[in-house]
Structure formats: structure tokens, C-alpha cells
Design a protein around this motif. Sequence first.
Motif, PDB file in Angstrom:
ATOM      1  N   VAL A 220       9.937 -63.380  73.083  1.00 29.25           N
ATOM      2  CA  VAL A 220       9.427 -64.652  72.569  1.00 29.25           C
ATOM      3  C   VAL A 220       9.566 -65.671  73.700  1.00 29.25           C
ATOM      4  O   VAL A 220      10.595 -65.726  74.361  1.00 29.25           O
ATOM      5  CB  VAL A 220      10.238 -65.104  71.332  1.00 29.25           C
ATOM      6  N   ALA A 221       8.538 -66.469  73.927  1.00 28.87           N
ATOM      7  CA  ALA A 221       8.606 -67.509  74.957  1.00 28.87           C
ATOM      8  C   ALA A 221       9.289 -68.733  74.369  1.00 28.87           C
ATOM      9  O   ALA A 221       8.767 -69.368  73.448  1.00 28.87           O
ATOM     10  CB  ALA A 221       7.211 -67.858  75.453  1.00 28.87           C
ATOM     11  N   ALA A 222      10.473 -69.053  74.873  1.00 31.68           N
ATOM     12  CA  ALA A 222      11.228 -70.213  74.392  1.00 31.68           C
ATOM     13  C   ALA A 222      11.167 -71.312  75.439  1.00 31.68           C
ATOM     14  O   ALA A 222      11.474 -71.092  76.607  1.00 31.68           O
ATOM     15  CB  ALA A 222      12.678 -69.822  74.128  1.00 31.68           C
ATOM     16  N   THR A 223      10.756 -72.490  75.007  1.00 30.45           N
ATOM     17  CA  THR A 223      10.696 -73.649  75.897  1.00 30.45           C
ATOM     18  C   THR A 223      12.047 -74.336  75.879  1.00 30.45           C
ATOM     19  O   THR A 223      12.541 -74.717  74.825  1.00 30.45           O
ATOM     20  CB  THR A 223       9.609 -74.633  75.417  1.00 30.45           C
ATOM     21  N   GLY A 224      12.644 -74.486  77.027  1.00 28.99           N
ATOM     22  CA  GLY A 224      13.944 -75.137  77.131  1.00 28.99           C
ATOM     23  C   GLY A 224      13.776 -76.618  77.418  1.00 28.99           C
ATOM     24  O   GLY A 224      13.000 -77.016  78.281  1.00 28.99           O
ATOM     25  N   ARG A 225      14.497 -77.417  76.642  1.00 30.31           N
ATOM     26  CA  ARG A 225      14.504 -78.859  76.872  1.00 30.31           C
ATOM     27  C   ARG A 225      15.702 -79.448  76.162  1.00 30.31           C
ATOM     28  O   ARG A 225      16.221 -78.848  75.222  1.00 30.31           O
ATOM     29  CB  ARG A 225      13.213 -79.512  76.407  1.00 30.31           C
ATOM     30  N   PRO A 226      16.166 -80.610  76.607  1.00 28.01           N
ATOM     31  CA  PRO A 226      17.294 -81.231  75.912  1.00 28.01           C
ATOM     32  C   PRO A 226      16.876 -81.636  74.503  1.00 28.01           C
ATOM     33  O   PRO A 226      15.828 -82.233  74.318  1.00 28.01           O
ATOM     34  CB  PRO A 226      17.605 -82.475  76.748  1.00 28.01           C
ATOM     35  N   LEU A 227      17.677 -81.277  73.519  1.00 26.37           N
ATOM     36  CA  LEU A 227      17.410 -81.696  72.146  1.00 26.37           C
ATOM     37  C   LEU A 227      18.347 -82.840  71.819  1.00 26.37           C
ATOM     38  O   LEU A 227      19.542 -82.778  72.067  1.00 26.37           O
ATOM     39  CB  LEU A 227      17.607 -80.533  71.171  1.00 26.37           C
ATOM     40  N   MET A 228      17.784 -83.905  71.271  1.00 24.10           N
ATOM     41  CA  MET A 228      18.547 -85.127  71.032  1.00 24.10           C
ATOM     42  C   MET A 228      19.450 -85.048  69.814  1.00 24.10           C
ATOM     43  O   MET A 228      20.325 -85.852  69.633  1.00 24.10           O
ATOM     44  CB  MET A 228      17.587 -86.319  70.867  1.00 24.10           C
ATOM     45  N   ASP A 229      19.234 -84.074  68.954  1.00 23.80           N
ATOM     46  CA  ASP A 229      19.993 -83.947  67.716  1.00 23.80           C
ATOM     47  C   ASP A 229      21.062 -82.872  67.901  1.00 23.80           C
ATOM     48  O   ASP A 229      20.744 -81.711  68.120  1.00 23.80           O
ATOM     49  CB  ASP A 229      19.029 -83.565  66.592  1.00 23.80           C
ATOM     50  N   ASP A 230      22.333 -83.239  67.803  1.00 21.04           N
ATOM     51  CA  ASP A 230      23.412 -82.284  68.009  1.00 21.04           C
ATOM     52  C   ASP A 230      23.421 -81.161  66.985  1.00 21.04           C
ATOM     53  O   ASP A 230      24.023 -80.123  67.210  1.00 21.04           O
ATOM     54  CB  ASP A 230      24.774 -82.994  67.987  1.00 21.04           C
ATOM     55  N   ALA A 231      22.768 -81.351  65.856  1.00 26.75           N
ATOM     56  CA  ALA A 231      22.748 -80.334  64.806  1.00 26.75           C
ATOM     57  C   ALA A 231      21.713 -79.240  65.080  1.00 26.75           C
ATOM     58  O   ALA A 231      21.762 -78.194  64.461  1.00 26.75           O
ATOM     59  CB  ALA A 231      22.469 -80.979  63.455  1.00 26.75           C
ATOM     60  N   ARG A 232      20.790 -79.475  66.002  1.00 31.88           N
ATOM     61  CA  ARG A 232      19.743 -78.493  66.292  1.00 31.88           C
ATOM     62  C   ARG A 232      20.065 -77.757  67.583  1.00 31.88           C
ATOM     63  O   ARG A 232      20.482 -78.359  68.557  1.00 31.88           O
ATOM     64  CB  ARG A 232      18.381 -79.163  66.474  1.00 31.88           C
ATOM     65  N   HIS A 233      19.826 -76.456  67.567  1.00 27.19           N
ATOM     66  CA  HIS A 233      19.940 -75.669  68.783  1.00 27.19           C
ATOM     67  C   HIS A 233      18.569 -75.171  69.232  1.00 27.19           C
ATOM     68  O   HIS A 233      18.411 -74.697  70.338  1.00 27.19           O
ATOM     69  CB  HIS A 233      20.872 -74.485  68.580  1.00 27.19           C
ATOM     70  N   GLY A 234      17.615 -75.285  68.350  1.00 26.12           N
ATOM     71  CA  GLY A 234      16.267 -74.840  68.651  1.00 26.12           C
ATOM     72  C   GLY A 234      15.353 -75.085  67.468  1.00 26.12           C
ATOM     73  O   GLY A 234      15.806 -75.465  66.384  1.00 26.12           O
ATOM     74  N   VAL A 235      14.087 -74.863  67.694  1.00 26.17           N
ATOM     75  CA  VAL A 235      13.078 -75.041  66.652  1.00 26.17           C
ATOM     76  C   VAL A 235      12.219 -73.783  66.647  1.00 26.17           C
ATOM     77  O   VAL A 235      11.760 -73.349  67.698  1.00 26.17           O
ATOM     78  CB  VAL A 235      12.200 -76.281  66.942  1.00 26.17           C
ATOM     79  N   LEU A 236      12.031 -73.206  65.464  1.00 28.46           N
ATOM     80  CA  LEU A 236      11.170 -72.034  65.372  1.00 28.46           C
ATOM     81  C   LEU A 236       9.717 -72.473  65.402  1.00 28.46           C
ATOM     82  O   LEU A 236       9.328 -73.390  64.677  1.00 28.46           O
ATOM     83  CB  LEU A 236      11.439 -71.265  64.077  1.00 28.46           C
ATOM     84  N   GLY A 237       8.931 -71.816  66.217  1.00 31.03           N
ATOM     85  CA  GLY A 237       7.509 -72.137  66.327  1.00 31.03           C
ATOM     86  C   GLY A 237       6.665 -71.234  65.455  1.00 31.03           C
ATOM     87  O   GLY A 237       7.144 -70.301  64.807  1.00 31.03           O
ATOM     88  N   ARG A 238       5.385 -71.517  65.449  1.00 33.72           N
ATOM     89  CA  ARG A 238       4.455 -70.724  64.633  1.00 33.72           C
ATOM     90  C   ARG A 238       4.398 -69.273  65.078  1.00 33.72           C
ATOM     91  O   ARG A 238       4.118 -68.390  64.267  1.00 33.72           O
ATOM     92  CB  ARG A 238       3.058 -71.342  64.692  1.00 33.72           C
ATOM     93  N   ASP A 239       4.697 -68.995  66.348  1.00 30.37           N
ATOM     94  CA  ASP A 239       4.684 -67.602  66.796  1.00 30.37           C
ATOM     95  C   ASP A 239       5.715 -66.775  66.040  1.00 30.37           C
ATOM     96  O   ASP A 239       5.531 -65.582  65.822  1.00 30.37           O
ATOM     97  CB  ASP A 239       4.907 -67.498  68.300  1.00 30.37           C
ATOM     98  N   VAL A 240       6.792 -67.397  65.581  1.00 32.09           N
ATOM     99  CA  VAL A 240       7.806 -66.731  64.769  1.00 32.09           C
ATOM    100  C   VAL A 240       7.477 -66.900  63.284  1.00 32.09           C
ATOM    101  O   VAL A 240       7.464 -65.934  62.526  1.00 32.09           O
ATOM    102  CB  VAL A 240       9.214 -67.289  65.065  1.00 32.09           C
ATOM    103  N   LEU A 241       7.195 -68.122  62.858  1.00 29.14           N
ATOM    104  CA  LEU A 241       6.969 -68.399  61.436  1.00 29.14           C
ATOM    105  C   LEU A 241       5.749 -67.675  60.872  1.00 29.14           C
ATOM    106  O   LEU A 241       5.709 -67.376  59.678  1.00 29.14           O
ATOM    107  CB  LEU A 241       6.844 -69.903  61.207  1.00 29.14           C
ATOM    108  N   ASP A 242       4.773 -67.367  61.711  1.00 30.74           N
ATOM    109  CA  ASP A 242       3.595 -66.636  61.235  1.00 30.74           C
ATOM    110  C   ASP A 242       3.932 -65.200  60.833  1.00 30.74           C
ATOM    111  O   ASP A 242       3.107 -64.517  60.228  1.00 30.74           O
ATOM    112  CB  ASP A 242       2.507 -66.609  62.309  1.00 30.74           C
ATOM    113  N   ARG A 243       5.133 -64.724  61.158  1.00 34.44           N
ATOM    114  CA  ARG A 243       5.520 -63.341  60.847  1.00 34.44           C
ATOM    115  C   ARG A 243       6.502 -63.239  59.683  1.00 34.44           C
ATOM    116  O   ARG A 243       6.985 -62.154  59.384  1.00 34.44           O
ATOM    117  CB  ARG A 243       6.138 -62.694  62.080  1.00 34.44           C
ATOM    118  N   VAL A 244       6.826 -64.351  59.056  1.00 34.08           N
ATOM    119  CA  VAL A 244       7.791 -64.346  57.955  1.00 34.08           C
ATOM    120  C   VAL A 244       7.260 -65.179  56.795  1.00 34.08           C
ATOM    121  O   VAL A 244       6.305 -65.935  56.948  1.00 34.08           O
ATOM    122  CB  VAL A 244       9.171 -64.913  58.391  1.00 34.08           C
TER     123      VAL A 244
END
Length: 94
Positions: free
Chosen positions: A53-77
Motif C-alpha cells: 500500500v502506498a502510504a503518504t508520510g506527513r506530520p499529522l496535527m492531531d495527536d490521536a491520529r497515526h494515519g488515515v485510511l484511504g479509498r484504496d483500503v476502504l474500497d476493499r472492506v
Amino acid sequence: MDEQIARTLGLIAVNQKPVITSESKGIPQICDIYAISIEVRNGGSPPWRMSTVAATGRPLMDDARHGVLGRDVLDRVKLVYDGPRQTFTIDYFY
């Protein structure tokens, strides 16, 4: 994914791309791209996996988030979100 987590895990960027986010005010920021795998475990069931899976790395401003699932993942569930209870379920298919 949070760039700091990528660094902590020792991930090596495989590419870079310009990304416009809600925080970048319309100005593209160059972000590292990481090739990762995702694995979801559910009790005694076999894990569900997505490799490369291609994960885009960037600083996330919310300490509660470690990442965001994109449509490439959500389209399979199947994702069901219960807003009043603030819970979600993910059904995945092998």
C-alpha cells in the motif's frame, strides 16, 4: 501516515509526491511515499492483509491520529460507523 511514526519504524521512502492538504492552504508540500503492508487481526480469525500500500508520510496535527485510511483500503472492506456511539466495525473478505 504520521511522518514521525515512519521515522520511528525506520521506513525508507520509495518516492515523493506533491500533496495539497487542508492545512497547506493550497500550496503543495513534497511528501515521502512509503510502501507498507496493512494487517487487521480479529480474534481467532485469520488476519486480513493488504500488501504494498502506498502510504503518504506527513506530520499529522492531531495527536490521536497515526494515519488515515484511504479509498484504496476502504474500497476493499465494509465499514459501518455508528456516530452516536462513536464506534465502527470493519468487515473484510478474503
